[in-house]
Design a protein around this motif. Structure first.
Motif, mmCIF file in Angstrom:
data_model
loop_
_atom_site.group_PDB
_atom_site.id
_atom_site.type_symbol
_atom_site.label_atom_id
_atom_site.label_comp_id
_atom_site.label_asym_id
_atom_site.label_seq_id
_atom_site.Cartn_x
_atom_site.Cartn_y
_atom_site.Cartn_z
ATOM 1 N N UNK A 1 2.551 -5.020 14.104
ATOM 2 C CA UNK A 1 2.997 -6.334 13.654
ATOM 3 C C UNK A 1 2.004 -7.383 14.140
ATOM 4 N N UNK A 2 1.420 -8.108 13.200
ATOM 5 C CA UNK A 2 0.382 -9.096 13.505
ATOM 6 C C UNK A 2 0.886 -10.516 13.300
ATOM 7 N N UNK A 3 1.619 -10.764 12.224
ATOM 8 C CA UNK A 3 2.047 -12.123 11.913
ATOM 9 C C UNK A 3 1.165 -12.746 10.847
ATOM 10 N N UNK A 4 0.949 -14.053 10.900
ATOM 11 C CA UNK A 4 0.235 -14.759 9.831
ATOM 12 C C UNK A 4 -1.203 -14.292 9.615
ATOM 13 N N UNK A 5 -1.847 -13.730 10.663
ATOM 14 C CA UNK A 5 -3.250 -13.318 10.541
ATOM 15 C C UNK A 5 -3.396 -11.902 9.998
ATOM 16 N N UNK B 1 -20.509 -3.647 9.335
ATOM 17 C CA UNK B 1 -20.797 -4.112 10.689
ATOM 18 C C UNK B 1 -19.546 -4.704 11.316
ATOM 19 N N UNK B 2 -19.384 -4.464 12.625
ATOM 20 C CA UNK B 2 -18.200 -4.950 13.325
ATOM 21 C C UNK B 2 -18.423 -6.390 13.759
ATOM 22 N N UNK B 3 -18.290 -7.280 12.829
ATOM 23 C CA UNK B 3 -18.471 -8.693 13.112
ATOM 24 C C UNK B 3 -17.262 -9.448 12.625
ATOM 25 N N UNK B 4 -17.133 -10.701 13.067
ATOM 26 C CA UNK B 4 -16.028 -11.530 12.631
ATOM 27 C C UNK B 4 -15.047 -11.782 13.745
ATOM 28 N N UNK B 5 -14.169 -12.742 13.494
ATOM 29 C CA UNK B 5 -13.225 -13.201 14.513
ATOM 30 C C UNK B 5 -12.285 -12.100 14.977
ATOM 31 N N UNK B 6 -11.890 -11.188 14.079
ATOM 32 C CA UNK B 6 -10.892 -10.192 14.408
ATOM 33 C C UNK B 6 -11.484 -8.800 14.598
ATOM 34 N N UNK B 7 -12.816 -8.707 14.704
ATOM 35 C CA UNK B 7 -13.460 -7.399 14.819
ATOM 36 C C UNK B 7 -13.051 -6.675 16.091
ATOM 37 N N UNK B 8 -12.991 -7.393 17.207
ATOM 38 C CA UNK B 8 -12.633 -6.755 18.476
ATOM 39 C C UNK B 8 -11.206 -6.226 18.444
ATOM 40 N N UNK B 9 -10.268 -7.060 17.936
ATOM 41 C CA UNK B 9 -8.878 -6.632 17.836
ATOM 42 C C UNK B 9 -8.761 -5.414 16.933
ATOM 43 N N UNK B 10 -9.463 -5.429 15.805
ATOM 44 C CA UNK B 10 -9.412 -4.295 14.880
ATOM 45 C C UNK B 10 -9.922 -3.027 15.555
ATOM 46 N N UNK B 11 -11.018 -3.138 16.292
ATOM 47 C CA UNK B 11 -11.592 -1.988 16.981
ATOM 48 C C UNK B 11 -10.625 -1.418 18.016
ATOM 49 N N UNK C 1 -3.722 -10.517 7.088
ATOM 50 C CA UNK C 1 -4.768 -10.253 6.091
ATOM 51 C C UNK C 1 -6.134 -10.110 6.747
ATOM 52 N N UNK C 2 -6.429 -11.004 7.700
ATOM 53 C CA UNK C 2 -7.732 -10.977 8.363
ATOM 54 C C UNK C 2 -7.895 -9.725 9.221
ATOM 55 N N UNK C 3 -6.835 -9.367 9.955
ATOM 56 C CA UNK C 3 -6.908 -8.179 10.804
ATOM 57 C C UNK C 3 -7.021 -6.916 9.944
ATOM 58 N N UNK C 4 -6.259 -6.870 8.866
ATOM 59 C CA UNK C 4 -6.329 -5.730 7.949
ATOM 60 C C UNK C 4 -7.743 -5.568 7.390
ATOM 61 N N UNK C 5 -8.346 -6.682 6.944
ATOM 62 C CA UNK C 5 -9.711 -6.617 6.408
ATOM 63 C C UNK C 5 -10.690 -6.105 7.450
ATOM 64 N N UNK D 1 -2.340 0.240 4.861
ATOM 65 C CA UNK D 1 -1.967 -0.824 3.937
ATOM 66 C C UNK D 1 -1.434 -1.982 4.766
ATOM 67 N N UNK D 2 -1.020 -3.056 4.119
ATOM 68 C CA UNK D 2 -0.410 -4.145 4.875
ATOM 69 C C UNK D 2 0.615 -4.855 4.014
ATOM 70 N N UNK D 3 1.539 -5.556 4.695
ATOM 71 C CA UNK D 3 2.522 -6.393 4.007
ATOM 72 C C UNK D 3 2.329 -7.819 4.507
ATOM 73 N N UNK D 4 3.384 -8.613 4.494
ATOM 74 C CA UNK D 4 3.229 -10.021 4.824
ATOM 75 C C UNK D 4 2.996 -10.253 6.319
#
Length: 661
Positions: free
Chosen positions: A230-234, A164-174, A236-240, A190-193
């Motif tokens: 390039x996302x920055x500190x977030x 389901x497309x839920x969560x703080x970063x769901x809209x950005x991911x979509x 991991x959350x955006x990747x998930x 994949x993702x890096x730091x």
């Protein structure tokens, strides 16, 4: 018209239905779909929904998806004839609810082939006439759980998503998925730091401008066949969130990613000149070193700061170094360094394509208490300048200390990346689970302990002899050389040549001129990363650079060196020049040191217990000069935000009455 996705139930080569050697499927009599020539045993659900049928012979499973599609997974061709001894293990039953990508069982490919049958796995939409306008298979090599086909539905139904497309970063991911060309354009991710890295089928479909302007995206970069957001500190959350929406398998593509990268590297290597190959090899080595260290840089920085605080507590007699409080806090700050071979073994294996768990175990071998005790034990003789402190089946060997080290584990991971594929080719499948780890642990551990360690020790011994010869000739010249190259020695674990000399000096004479020079190199790394922290406008760089600066000034340079300076190349050079200047002044001013703690946090180590002398002032002068040189050179020449390729220039704000161009 809505699009939905069918996911691959198994890894292998995805082929069109027309290529399947069964007329019932190849002519579309069972509906549109695709086939896969499998390369693995594990089976996954191709859709989310309800299991509606499991054949008595276990060769076929049918699902009714949440969007109404009826999807058949047929295991092999004519395998119904193997019903007396089915080569399948199915773990779902009718009426079970599954998510796309859930494990549903296994198939024994070798047994199917041995029975004279074809192991082709077929996915077909059996209600194609009612539901499907068009089905586009994604041909080629696939992992289990990737998008196998994109389906255009006849009716307006809800698209299938992996989660389901839920969560703080769901809209950005979509929005990111939409603007890279949709899920159908994504091979893997994949993702890096700081970056989410897409492997796209067609980069031309991606809208760079739209993605750059998304709230939460810093910039877009393209390199090495990757489309990097390039996302920055977030990150991991955006990747998930992205993997959640793409569906299972997209984030589990290490094998396919490694294959694509290997193919690209081989093609590029053929076109290089000899000098370009040397530069590329050096760049690749640095990339492996920094890539292996990046996952633990934050821990190293935190531990460095904690060790600095502990040094202050003991310096001002708040805590005694004999107290249990000291022991507990020291363990908190020191454990990540002591067990660094385990962490580096895991991360280097992931970077180089070996088994991370096996290399973590190899790291455990090197930090095992008995091995550590051997390394610190009494020598029974000398061989080629190395202390003989053990024997192996009667052969005299030198066992080195591996705590705090990284390079032996990176070398081991490289060896494992070459050994592992060969072992998997020659060892039968039924024996791999036990014998691949067994052989790898024995051979890689043995290679490090019996070969790599002694080689590094031999180099270290030669370096130590040379350093002492230079120091005897001129403290200033030795300060220049050691100050310039000490952190290079740290990278390859060769600094252990100097540490025993420092320890011997302090334990026998109570002071060490050599350790004072080493201290200047720590200050230099801190000065360089401080310049980057102040200069960079990239949030992810600043967030790493500031704690790395504090850690370096507390005497722990690994976060500054591996996380920033070495990673961006020129900064490490400018830091080394600052270290050379600091080392030169330290030797020239005859600065002495009465403790182990170096860098700025170790200022009290430069106070002579017999009474204040010029060593303290010399330390302050040399440190100030070191910071000025390393900071200035790095700020002016050693770093720019272009080095990270993700500076986002904010659009100019429209003034009142001004039209938008």
């Amino acid at each position: 018209m809505k699009q939905v996705q069918l996911f691959t139930p198994v890894a292998g080569q995805l082929i069109p239905l027309s290529a399947i050697q069964d007329p019932v499927f190849s002519q579309g009599m069972m509906g549109k779909g695709f086939g896969i020539e499998p390369s693995t045993a594990t089976l996954l659900a191709p859709v989310g929904g309800r299991v509606t049928m499991v054949a008595d012979t276990l060769h076929a499973i049918e699902f009714t998806a949440d969007n109404g599609l009826e999807v058949l997974v047929h295991l092999g061709i004519d395998t119904v004839e193997l019903g007396d001894q089915p080569p399948f293990k199915i773990t779902v039953q009718p009426d079970d609810q599954v998510e796309a990508g859930d494990p549903i069982g296994t198939m024994d490919r070798e047994a199917i082939v041995a029975a004279g049958k074809q192991p082709t796995v077929i996915v077909a939409v059996t209600n194609t006439m009612d539901k499907v306008a068009q089905l586009t298979p994604q041909l080629g090599t696939v992992n289990a759980g990737m998008v196998g086909a994109v389906v255009d539905l006849k009716c307006d139904v809800q698209p299938v998503a992996g989660k389901p497309q839920t969560g703080k970063y769901a809209t950005l991911a979509s929005e990111i998925i939409t603007n890279v060309g949709g899920a159908a354009n994504v091979k893997s991710v994949i993702h890096c730091i700081t970056r989410v890295r897409f492997y796209l089928k067609d980069e031309a479909q991606a809208d760079d401008t739209a993605i750059r302007n998304l709230n939460g995206v810093i910039d877009v970069a393209k390199a090495g066949g990757q489309y990097q957001v390039v996302i920055g500190p977030a990150v991991n959350d955006v990747y998930d969130a992205i993997v959640s929406q793409l569906g299972p398998g997209f984030g589990d593509a290490e094998a396919s990613t490694a294959a694509m990268e290997k193919e690209a590297r081989q093609a590029a290597w053929q076109k290089m000149s000899a000098w370009q190959k040397v530069k590329h090899a050096l760049s690749s080595l640095i990339g492996v070193i920094t890539g292996s260290m990046i996952p633990v840089i934050g821990l190293l920085a935190a531990s460095g700061i904690l060790k600095g605080v502990l040094a202050l507590l003991t310096t001002f007699n708040v805590v005694s170094d004999k107290a249990t409080t000291y022991v507990i806090i020291n363990a908190m700050g020191d454990s990540v360094f002591y067990f660094l071979p385990i962490f580096v073994g895991f991360t280097a294996a992931k970077k180089l394509g070996a088994d991370p768990v096996i290399m973590g175990i190899v790291g455990g071998v090197l930090t095992y208490p008995s091995i550590v005790a051997l390394a610190g034990g009494k020598a029974t003789g000398q061989l080629l300048g190395m202390a003989i402190n053990a024997d192996f089946f009667g052969l005299p060997v030198h066992v080195a200390s591996y705590t705090y080290s990284i390079f032996p584990m990176i070398a081991g991971a490289w060896l494992a990346s070459k050994l592992e594929p060969w072992l998997k080719r020659v060892i039968p499948t039924v024996l791999r689970m036990i014998f691949v780890p067994l052989i790898e642990v024995v051979l890689i551990s043995g290679a490090i302990v019996l070969v790599v360690g002694p080689i590094i020790t031999a180099f270290s011994g030669a370096l130590a002899t040379g350093i002492m010869a230079i120091y005897a000739l001129s403290p200033a010249i030795s300060g220049l050389v050691i100050g310039g190259f000490y952190q290079v020695l740290v990278i390859f674990g060769l600094h252990w040549a100097i540490i025993p000399i420092v320890v011997n000096d302090i334990t026998t004479t109570g002071h060490s001129y050599l350790n004072a020079i080493v201290s200047a190199t720590m200050v230099a790394q801190g000065g360089a990363v401080l310049a980057i922290a102040l200069k960079s406008k990239v949030a992810s760089v600043k967030e790493l650079a500031w704690p790395a600066t504090i850690s370096a000034f507390c005497g722990v340079t690994e976060p500054a060196m591996y996380g920033i300076n070495l990673k961006y190349g020129r900064a490490f050079v400018t830091a080394s020049i600052g270290g050379a200047v600091g080392g030169f002044l330290t030797g020239l001013l005859d600065v002495n040191m009465w403790g182990f703690a170096g860098s700025l946090i170790g200022v009290t180590s430069f106070i002579n217990p017999q009474g204040l002398d010029f060593s303290l002032y010399g330390f302050l002068l040399a440190s100030a000069a070191t910071i000025v040189v390393s900071f200035t050179l790095t700020y002016l020449f050693g770093f720019s935000d272009a080095d990270v390729q993700h500076v986002k220039v904010a659009p100019k704000k429209k003034r009142l009455g001004e039209e938008v161009a």
